[in-house]
Design a protein around this motif. Sequence first.
Motif, PDB file in Angstrom:
ATOM      1  N   THR A  59      10.061  -6.603 -16.636  1.00 36.87           N
ATOM      2  CA  THR A  59      10.283  -7.156 -15.302  1.00 36.87           C
ATOM      3  C   THR A  59       9.409  -8.376 -15.041  1.00 36.87           C
ATOM      4  O   THR A  59       9.725  -9.178 -14.161  1.00 36.87           O
ATOM      5  CB  THR A  59       9.994  -6.102 -14.214  1.00 36.87           C
ATOM      6  OG1 THR A  59       8.636  -5.659 -14.335  1.00 36.87           O
ATOM      7  CG2 THR A  59      10.924  -4.900 -14.378  1.00 36.87           C
ATOM      8  N   ALA A  60       8.319  -8.523 -15.795  1.00 40.10           N
ATOM      9  CA  ALA A  60       7.424  -9.682 -15.665  1.00 40.10           C
ATOM     10  C   ALA A  60       7.198 -10.268 -17.054  1.00 40.10           C
ATOM     11  O   ALA A  60       6.760  -9.567 -17.970  1.00 40.10           O
ATOM     12  CB  ALA A  60       6.096  -9.285 -15.040  1.00 40.10           C
ATOM     13  N   ILE A  61       7.517 -11.564 -17.197  1.00 38.65           N
ATOM     14  CA  ILE A  61       7.441 -12.247 -18.489  1.00 38.65           C
ATOM     15  C   ILE A  61       6.500 -13.431 -18.364  1.00 38.65           C
ATOM     16  O   ILE A  61       6.571 -14.195 -17.393  1.00 38.65           O
ATOM     17  CB  ILE A  61       8.836 -12.722 -18.932  1.00 38.65           C
ATOM     18  CG1 ILE A  61       9.740 -11.517 -19.219  1.00 38.65           C
ATOM     19  CG2 ILE A  61       8.752 -13.634 -20.160  1.00 38.65           C
ATOM     20  CD1 ILE A  61      11.162 -11.886 -19.546  1.00 38.65           C
ATOM     21  N   LYS A  62       5.623 -13.583 -19.344  1.00 37.70           N
ATOM     22  CA  LYS A  62       4.812 -14.797 -19.435  1.00 37.70           C
ATOM     23  C   LYS A  62       5.461 -15.671 -20.498  1.00 37.70           C
ATOM     24  O   LYS A  62       5.678 -15.240 -21.636  1.00 37.70           O
ATOM     25  CB  LYS A  62       3.369 -14.455 -19.806  1.00 37.70           C
ATOM     26  CG  LYS A  62       2.413 -15.646 -19.742  1.00 37.70           C
ATOM     27  CD  LYS A  62       2.276 -16.295 -21.096  1.00 37.70           C
ATOM     28  CE  LYS A  62       1.302 -17.467 -21.064  1.00 37.70           C
ATOM     29  NZ  LYS A  62       1.236 -18.191 -22.341  1.00 37.70           N
ATOM     30  N   ALA A  63       5.798 -16.908 -20.128  1.00 32.56           N
ATOM     31  CA  ALA A  63       6.517 -17.797 -21.031  1.00 32.56           C
ATOM     32  C   ALA A  63       5.812 -19.134 -21.149  1.00 32.56           C
ATOM     33  O   ALA A  63       5.101 -19.556 -20.234  1.00 32.56           O
ATOM     34  CB  ALA A  63       7.954 -18.003 -20.550  1.00 32.56           C
ATOM     35  N   ASN A  64       6.046 -19.799 -22.259  1.00 32.66           N
ATOM     36  CA  ASN A  64       5.540 -21.159 -22.437  1.00 32.66           C
ATOM     37  C   ASN A  64       6.487 -22.142 -21.749  1.00 32.66           C
ATOM     38  O   ASN A  64       7.644 -21.811 -21.478  1.00 32.66           O
ATOM     39  CB  ASN A  64       5.422 -21.494 -23.925  1.00 32.66           C
ATOM     40  CG  ASN A  64       6.761 -21.419 -24.633  1.00 32.66           C
ATOM     41  OD1 ASN A  64       7.400 -20.369 -24.643  1.00 32.66           O
ATOM     42  ND2 ASN A  64       7.195 -22.525 -25.225  1.00 32.66           N
ATOM     43  N   PRO A  65       6.031 -23.358 -21.469  1.00 30.96           N
ATOM     44  CA  PRO A  65       6.846 -24.297 -20.695  1.00 30.96           C
ATOM     45  C   PRO A  65       7.730 -25.219 -21.531  1.00 30.96           C
ATOM     46  O   PRO A  65       8.380 -26.095 -20.966  1.00 30.96           O
ATOM     47  CB  PRO A  65       5.776 -25.129 -19.967  1.00 30.96           C
ATOM     48  CG  PRO A  65       4.644 -25.183 -20.944  1.00 30.96           C
ATOM     49  CD  PRO A  65       4.645 -23.831 -21.627  1.00 30.96           C
ATOM     50  N   ASP A  66       7.777 -25.037 -22.842  1.00 28.81           N
ATOM     51  CA  ASP A  66       8.395 -26.030 -23.710  1.00 28.81           C
ATOM     52  C   ASP A  66       9.920 -25.955 -23.704  1.00 28.81           C
ATOM     53  O   ASP A  66      10.531 -24.954 -23.332  1.00 28.81           O
ATOM     54  CB  ASP A  66       7.858 -25.860 -25.129  1.00 28.81           C
ATOM     55  CG  ASP A  66       6.348 -25.998 -25.179  1.00 28.81           C
ATOM     56  OD1 ASP A  66       5.859 -27.129 -25.133  1.00 28.81           O
ATOM     57  OD2 ASP A  66       5.661 -24.957 -25.207  1.00 28.81           O
ATOM     58  N   ALA A  67      10.543 -27.058 -24.168  1.00 17.79           N
ATOM     59  CA  ALA A  67      11.994 -27.217 -24.085  1.00 17.79           C
ATOM     60  C   ALA A  67      12.794 -26.129 -24.786  1.00 17.79           C
ATOM     61  O   ALA A  67      13.797 -25.660 -24.242  1.00 17.79           O
ATOM     62  CB  ALA A  67      12.393 -28.598 -24.629  1.00 17.79           C
ATOM     63  N   PRO A  68      12.420 -25.687 -26.006  1.00 17.83           N
ATOM     64  CA  PRO A  68      13.270 -24.689 -26.662  1.00 17.83           C
ATOM     65  C   PRO A  68      13.301 -23.338 -25.965  1.00 17.83           C
ATOM     66  O   PRO A  68      14.219 -22.548 -26.193  1.00 17.83           O
ATOM     67  CB  PRO A  68      12.664 -24.577 -28.070  1.00 17.83           C
ATOM     68  CG  PRO A  68      11.269 -25.097 -27.936  1.00 17.83           C
ATOM     69  CD  PRO A  68      11.339 -26.150 -26.890  1.00 17.83           C
ATOM     70  N   MET A  85       3.934 -18.809 -15.938  1.00 18.92           N
ATOM     71  CA  MET A  85       3.601 -19.877 -16.871  1.00 18.92           C
ATOM     72  C   MET A  85       2.178 -20.337 -16.575  1.00 18.92           C
ATOM     73  O   MET A  85       1.748 -20.323 -15.411  1.00 18.92           O
ATOM     74  CB  MET A  85       4.580 -21.049 -16.722  1.00 18.92           C
ATOM     75  CG  MET A  85       6.025 -20.678 -16.968  1.00 18.92           C
ATOM     76  SD  MET A  85       7.201 -21.905 -16.299  1.00 18.92           S
ATOM     77  CE  MET A  85       6.725 -23.356 -17.232  1.00 18.92           C
ATOM     78  N   ALA A  86       1.463 -20.747 -17.598  1.00 18.46           N
ATOM     79  CA  ALA A  86       0.127 -21.303 -17.377  1.00 18.46           C
ATOM     80  C   ALA A  86       0.255 -22.753 -16.932  1.00 18.46           C
ATOM     81  O   ALA A  86       1.161 -23.474 -17.362  1.00 18.46           O
ATOM     82  CB  ALA A  86      -0.698 -21.224 -18.656  1.00 18.46           C
ATOM     83  N   THR A 111      12.797 -24.111 -13.623  1.00 22.91           N
ATOM     84  CA  THR A 111      12.354 -23.739 -14.956  1.00 22.91           C
ATOM     85  C   THR A 111      12.074 -24.934 -15.861  1.00 22.91           C
ATOM     86  O   THR A 111      11.690 -24.756 -17.016  1.00 22.91           O
ATOM     87  CB  THR A 111      13.402 -22.831 -15.622  1.00 22.91           C
ATOM     88  OG1 THR A 111      14.709 -23.370 -15.397  1.00 22.91           O
ATOM     89  CG2 THR A 111      13.332 -21.435 -15.051  1.00 22.91           C
ATOM     90  N   THR A 112      12.256 -26.158 -15.375  1.00 23.19           N
ATOM     91  CA  THR A 112      11.846 -27.320 -16.154  1.00 23.19           C
ATOM     92  C   THR A 112      10.339 -27.487 -16.064  1.00 23.19           C
ATOM     93  O   THR A 112       9.677 -26.887 -15.203  1.00 23.19           O
ATOM     94  CB  THR A 112      12.536 -28.597 -15.654  1.00 23.19           C
ATOM     95  OG1 THR A 112      12.092 -28.868 -14.311  1.00 23.19           O
ATOM     96  CG2 THR A 112      14.050 -28.450 -15.676  1.00 23.19           C
ATOM     97  N   VAL A 113       9.780 -28.325 -16.923  1.00 20.97           N
ATOM     98  CA  VAL A 113       8.333 -28.519 -16.928  1.00 20.97           C
ATOM     99  C   VAL A 113       7.857 -29.065 -15.594  1.00 20.97           C
ATOM    100  O   VAL A 113       6.916 -28.549 -14.973  1.00 20.97           O
ATOM    101  CB  VAL A 113       7.913 -29.460 -18.077  1.00 20.97           C
ATOM    102  CG1 VAL A 113       6.422 -29.767 -17.984  1.00 20.97           C
ATOM    103  CG2 VAL A 113       8.238 -28.832 -19.419  1.00 20.97           C
ATOM    104  N   VAL A 135       6.585 -14.551 -24.243  1.00 19.35           N
ATOM    105  CA  VAL A 135       7.429 -15.387 -25.101  1.00 19.35           C
ATOM    106  C   VAL A 135       6.671 -16.664 -25.398  1.00 19.35           C
ATOM    107  O   VAL A 135       6.309 -17.415 -24.485  1.00 19.35           O
ATOM    108  CB  VAL A 135       8.782 -15.709 -24.438  1.00 19.35           C
ATOM    109  CG1 VAL A 135       9.634 -16.548 -25.385  1.00 19.35           C
ATOM    110  CG2 VAL A 135       9.517 -14.423 -24.059  1.00 19.35           C
ATOM    111  N   SER A 136       6.398 -16.904 -26.671  1.00 18.10           N
ATOM    112  CA  SER A 136       5.616 -18.063 -27.104  1.00 18.10           C
ATOM    113  C   SER A 136       6.502 -19.064 -27.819  1.00 18.10           C
ATOM    114  O   SER A 136       7.430 -18.681 -28.548  1.00 18.10           O
ATOM    115  CB  SER A 136       4.494 -17.625 -28.059  1.00 18.10           C
ATOM    116  OG  SER A 136       3.588 -16.767 -27.414  1.00 18.10           O
ATOM    117  N   GLY A 137       6.192 -20.335 -27.646  1.00 17.86           N
ATOM    118  CA  GLY A 137       6.825 -21.373 -28.451  1.00 17.86           C
ATOM    119  C   GLY A 137       6.066 -21.519 -29.762  1.00 17.86           C
ATOM    120  O   GLY A 137       4.867 -21.250 -29.830  1.00 17.86           O
TER     121      GLY A 137
END
Length: 243
Positions: A59-68, A85-86, A111-113, A135-137
């Motif tokens: 229910t809670a996801i930490k994700a990177n901000p990158d395009a892929p 996101m950090a 959700t864009t940078v 989820v890491s890039g």
Amino acid sequence: MRASDDASKATVRERVWDDLEDSGEARFPFPPHGRIPNYAGADDAADRLADQPEWEAATAIKANPDAPQLPVRRRALREGKTVYMAVPRLADEDCFLKLDPDELDDYDAATTVSGSAEHGEQIGPDAVDEIDLIVSGSVAVTESGGRIGKGEGYSDLEYAILRDLGLVDGSTTVATTIHERQLIDGPVEVGAHDVPMDLIVTPERVFRPGDHSGRDRPTGVDWELLDADRLEEIPVLQRLTER
């Protein structure tokens, strides 16, 4: 892709960046070099990740901000998951951005940078929920789960900070979505601070490295790796030292 037996991270990065560009599999932004590279099939990889039980339970996801990983972030919001996101380089005391699907009107923009900073809520660590999935890039990943980022170390540091804050633990799944050409089958140098991947998803298939070939994941910040400048630049690290 096969890595040489003595491949360094820098060598692998250049090889993968070159290969994505030369093969025509790289996607905007160009060039792929110096960044977490975008690639053809990123949407398919996000769809495949969303079929996994770890995603469905989160229910809670930490994700990177990158395009892929943009399609990952958008899909998370559309499924009612909160995305964290950090902020760039963890430069603010309120070092996370919270994207709450119930508070947002335009998921694509948020959700864009640039849009995440505009539409998301900037919060401090105390306001972050326990994270169910990271989820890491990646620039490259080995079949045993060893991840190579773009070389700045922020992804691993963000994990270590979350671990010190009690927001993730040893059972928290860490995933990455990559192109097949970013998956390498040879060994590369990894350190104790490098976070191994539990789940590697490409547009075509899913890898579960399992025991990470005996490697332990970091249990918190490795203070010996941080110089005085890095400590001064990142307020949350100062806060952790006070604790």
